[in-house]
Write an enzyme that holds these catalytic residues in place. Structure first.
Site, PDB file in Angstrom:
ATOM      1  N   CYS A 163      47.150  52.405  37.884  1.00  0.00           N
ATOM      2  CA  CYS A 163      46.818  53.757  38.334  1.00  0.00           C
ATOM      3  C   CYS A 163      46.016  54.492  37.264  1.00  0.00           C
ATOM      4  O   CYS A 163      45.069  55.225  37.573  1.00  0.00           O
ATOM      5  CB  CYS A 163      48.085  54.552  38.663  1.00  0.00           C
ATOM      6  SG  CYS A 163      48.793  54.158  40.277  1.00  0.00           S
TER       7      CYS A 163
ATOM      8  N   ASN B  84      50.782  37.726  43.103  1.00  0.00           N
ATOM      9  CA  ASN B  84      52.197  37.534  42.824  1.00  0.00           C
ATOM     10  C   ASN B  84      52.928  38.754  43.366  1.00  0.00           C
ATOM     11  O   ASN B  84      52.514  39.889  43.091  1.00  0.00           O
ATOM     12  CB  ASN B  84      52.441  37.416  41.313  1.00  0.00           C
ATOM     13  CG  ASN B  84      51.716  36.223  40.709  1.00  0.00           C
ATOM     14  OD1 ASN B  84      51.675  35.148  41.309  1.00  0.00           O
ATOM     15  ND2 ASN B  84      51.127  36.410  39.537  1.00  0.00           N
TER      16      ASN B  84
ATOM     17  N   GLY C  31      56.928  36.420  40.519  1.00  0.00           N
ATOM     18  CA  GLY C  31      56.369  36.469  39.168  1.00  0.00           C
ATOM     19  C   GLY C  31      55.500  37.676  38.891  1.00  0.00           C
ATOM     20  O   GLY C  31      54.710  37.675  37.944  1.00  0.00           O
TER      21      GLY C  31
ATOM     22  N   HIS D 277      47.845  43.755  43.187  1.00  0.00           N
ATOM     23  CA  HIS D 277      46.569  43.253  42.663  1.00  0.00           C
ATOM     24  C   HIS D 277      46.330  41.828  43.127  1.00  0.00           C
ATOM     25  O   HIS D 277      47.275  41.037  43.239  1.00  0.00           O
ATOM     26  CB  HIS D 277      46.515  43.330  41.130  1.00  0.00           C
ATOM     27  CG  HIS D 277      47.690  42.711  40.434  1.00  0.00           C
ATOM     28  ND1 HIS D 277      48.912  43.346  40.351  1.00  0.00           N
ATOM     29  CD2 HIS D 277      47.842  41.513  39.804  1.00  0.00           C
ATOM     30  CE1 HIS D 277      49.757  42.572  39.682  1.00  0.00           C
ATOM     31  NE2 HIS D 277      49.149  41.457  39.348  1.00  0.00           N
TER      32      HIS D 277
HETATM   33  P1  AMP Z   1      51.028  39.698  37.540  1.00  0.00           P
HETATM   34  O1  AMP Z   1      51.874  38.786  36.697  1.00  0.00           O
HETATM   35  O2  AMP Z   1      50.546  39.061  38.797  1.00  0.00           O
HETATM   36  O3  AMP Z   1      51.686  41.026  37.764  1.00  0.00           O
HETATM   37  O4  AMP Z   1      49.710  39.927  36.701  1.00  0.00           O
HETATM   38  C1  AMP Z   1      49.499  41.035  35.897  1.00  0.00           C
HETATM   39  C2  AMP Z   1      48.181  40.804  35.217  1.00  0.00           C
HETATM   40  O5  AMP Z   1      47.733  42.039  34.709  1.00  0.00           O
HETATM   41  C3  AMP Z   1      48.241  39.824  34.037  1.00  0.00           C
HETATM   42  O6  AMP Z   1      47.324  38.772  34.271  1.00  0.00           O
HETATM   43  C4  AMP Z   1      47.854  40.696  32.849  1.00  0.00           C
HETATM   44  O7  AMP Z   1      47.080  39.989  31.908  1.00  0.00           O
HETATM   45  C5  AMP Z   1      47.065  41.808  33.500  1.00  0.00           C
HETATM   46  N1  AMP Z   1      47.019  43.078  32.794  1.00  0.00           N
HETATM   47  C6  AMP Z   1      48.075  43.777  32.315  1.00  0.00           C
HETATM   48  N2  AMP Z   1      47.663  44.925  31.757  1.00  0.00           N
HETATM   49  C7  AMP Z   1      46.314  44.958  31.911  1.00  0.00           C
HETATM   50  C8  AMP Z   1      45.302  45.883  31.547  1.00  0.00           C
HETATM   51  N3  AMP Z   1      45.577  47.026  30.906  1.00  0.00           N
HETATM   52  N4  AMP Z   1      44.019  45.592  31.874  1.00  0.00           N
HETATM   53  C9  AMP Z   1      43.723  44.438  32.495  1.00  0.00           C
HETATM   54  N5  AMP Z   1      44.620  43.529  32.867  1.00  0.00           N
HETATM   55  C10 AMP Z   1      45.906  43.773  32.572  1.00  0.00           C
HETATM   56 ZN    ZN Z   2      49.812  52.123  40.197  1.00  0.00          ZN
END
Ligand code: AMP
Ligand code: ZN
Length: 111
Positions: free
Chosen positions: A6, A83, A89, A96
């Protein structure tokens, strides 16, 4: 605002933006798992795919994923995945889609 995605959507946290539309944003994953690793998110906060009920938005997210793949030159192939929730996970609780590619990806499903 607690949610990092967000904050990125609001412009108060930085990210390397790849695609923008009125309801959807795509940016580079901070810890890429492949040569190309981009996240596609709705600008509005939705916890996960479990909570997604807006068919128009669902379509926009998927079309954004395809547009990201084209912009990244992934003609040889790519993968889109999400995920969802704890057992899925999910670490960031803002829906996303991961778009990964740029290398030969291992099979994820048996058969
Ligand atoms: P998930 O495990 O599917 O929730 O994936 C979360 C993803 O968000 C991971 O691949 C992280 O590397 C990525 N992530 C977390 N914080 C950030 C951020 N500030 N900017 C870009 N990617 C992020
Ligand atoms: Zn959000």
């Amino acid at each position: 605002m607690e949610c990092i995605f967000c904050r990125i959507a609001a412009g108060t946290a930085t990210a390397r933006i790849v695609f923008e539309s009125p309801r959807v944003l795509a940016f580079e994953d901070l810890h890429p798992q492949a040569p190309v690793h981009v996240l596609v998110v709705p600008r509005e906060h939705i916890d996960s795919l479990w909570e997604l009920v807006d068919a128009q938005l669902a379509g926009e997210l998927l079309l954004a994923a395809a547009e990201v793949a084209r912009r990244k030159g992934l003609a040889r192939g790519f993968r889109v995945l999400t995920n969802a929730r704890r057992d899925g996970g999910q670490e960031v609780e803002h829906l996303h889609l991961h778009i990964v590619g740029g290398k030969r990806l291992g099979r994820m499903l048996p058969g």
